[in-house]
Design an enzyme around this catalytic site. Structure first.
Site, PDB file in Angstrom:
ATOM      1  N   TYR A  53       0.834  -1.198   0.000  1.00 29.68           N
ATOM      2  CA  TYR A  53       0.000   0.000   0.000  1.00 29.68           C
ATOM      3  C   TYR A  53       0.873   1.255   0.000  1.00 29.68           C
ATOM      4  CZ  TYR A  53      -4.205  -2.772   0.959  1.00 29.68           C
ATOM      5  OH  TYR A  53      -5.245  -3.667   0.891  1.00 29.68           O
ATOM      6  N   LEU A 218     -22.137   1.443  -4.731  1.00 26.76           N
ATOM      7  CA  LEU A 218     -23.171   1.222  -3.720  1.00 26.76           C
ATOM      8  C   LEU A 218     -23.172   2.323  -2.664  1.00 26.76           C
ATOM      9  CD1 LEU A 218     -22.586  -2.611  -3.262  1.00 26.76           C
ATOM     10  CD2 LEU A 218     -24.450  -1.525  -4.523  1.00 26.76           C
TER      11      LEU A 218
END
Length: 322
Positions: A53, A218
């Site tokens: 990351y 969503l």
């Protein structure tokens, strides 16, 4: 906060897991510190990261941010169940990637150094490595556990049969095996219901869904666009593919009077074997808002309507055979 056990283990974690992938690339270190402090204030004790990351090969940017946050003291490390991952490329030479015993040893030591800690609560394989036998994987993990560097072992992006093979290999070696599995799972992406979720349920492995909002689809995307917010080209293409479903979903959320993002998270918490979806807030406001998830109760009628909008899968083989 009502804490839950991670799978069959005795480890108690918050039912929402703080994802740190944005820390560094999208969220400044100062803001990342504030988000992590606020997470503790809210009772969230479960944080997830990975050595890759930060997306600059070999630098471990996000793990370094976590390390500097831990180094401030104040019980930050002791209150945190930290899960990190290895598999991806951390260099250009052989053995700086994947799940060989050599890379497991080196990658673990590097993550410990970056995060300024002497142990990792949950050390996760970021992807299955088809070129490394599970006997080698478990032997390397057993050494790390014996050294006190790793407490629990988890997986990510494993197929159902990978989970079964990993667990049966661990059982033959007399070890605990996998504690958790991170899977791509949300209302739009439900393939794990075929075999991954049943396998995890059977073996007592806690599922940690990643991308619970389907990359933002969503999260109330139509509402945001209607308010003039911009969307990426990828988001627009995905929205075009699923517009009818998203329109029906946001209409249902309007009927409930709830934010679509929190309904999507609340739905995941009702699914088999799921322990804690990974949330990736970029701001304090997003983090604080996500706590609404834990207050939403979806009854059977609402769950059925969600299944109508986003059809899922039955357990294999009944999904496609008798």
């Amino acid at each position: 906060m009502d804490y839950v056990n991670l799978g069959r283990s005795g480890l108690q974690v918050s039912p929402l897991c703080l994802g740190t992938m944005n820390f560094g690339p999208l969220t400044s270190e100062e803001d990342s510190f504030a988000i992590m402090d606020k997470a503790h204030d809210l009772g969230i004790n479960f944080f997830d990261t990975a050595n890759v990351y930060g997306w600059k090969k070999g630098e471990g940017i996000t793990e370094n941010i976590l390390g500097r946050w831990f180094a401030q003291g104040g019980g930050r490390r002791e209150r945190t169940v930290i899960a990190t991952k290895l598999y991806g490329d951390m260099g250009d030479w052989p053995n700086e990637r994947r799940l060989s015993a050599l890379n497991i040893r080196r990658a673990c030591d590097a993550s410990l150094k970056r995060m300024q800690t002497d142990y990792i609560d949950i050390y996760q394989a970021h992807h299955v490595d088809r070129n490394t036998p599970f006997e080698e994987f478990w032997e390397a993990m057993e050494v790390l556990r014996q050294q006190g560097k790793v407490i629990y072992v988890g997986s990510s992006n494993f197929a159902g049969w990978h989970i079964a093979k990993a667990q049966e290999t661990a059982a033959r070696r007399g070890t605990f095996g996998l504690t958790s599995e991170q899977s791509h799972y949300n209302l739009l992406t439900r393939a794990v219901e075929l075999e991954v979720l049943p396998a995890c349920e059977d073996y007592g492995i806690g599922v940690i869904p990643w991308s619970p909002l389907a990359g933002g689809l969503l999260g109330g995307v139509l509402r945001k666009i209607d308010k003039g917010r911009s969307a990426s080209d990828t988001m627009v293409r995905e929205l075009d593919k699923h517009r009818d479903k998203i329109e029906a979903y946001e209409k249902l959320c309007d009927e409930l009077g709830e934010d679509p993002a929190y309904v999507a998270l609340a739905w995941l918490l009702r699914q088999r074997a799921v322990t804690a979806p990974i949330i990736g807030p970029r701001t304090l406001e997003q983090l604080e808002g996500s706590m609404r998830t834990l207050e939403i109760e979806l009854d059977e009628a609402i769950l059925a309507r969600l299944d109508e909008i986003f059809p899922g899968h039955r357990t294999a083989p009944e999904d496609y055979a008798w």
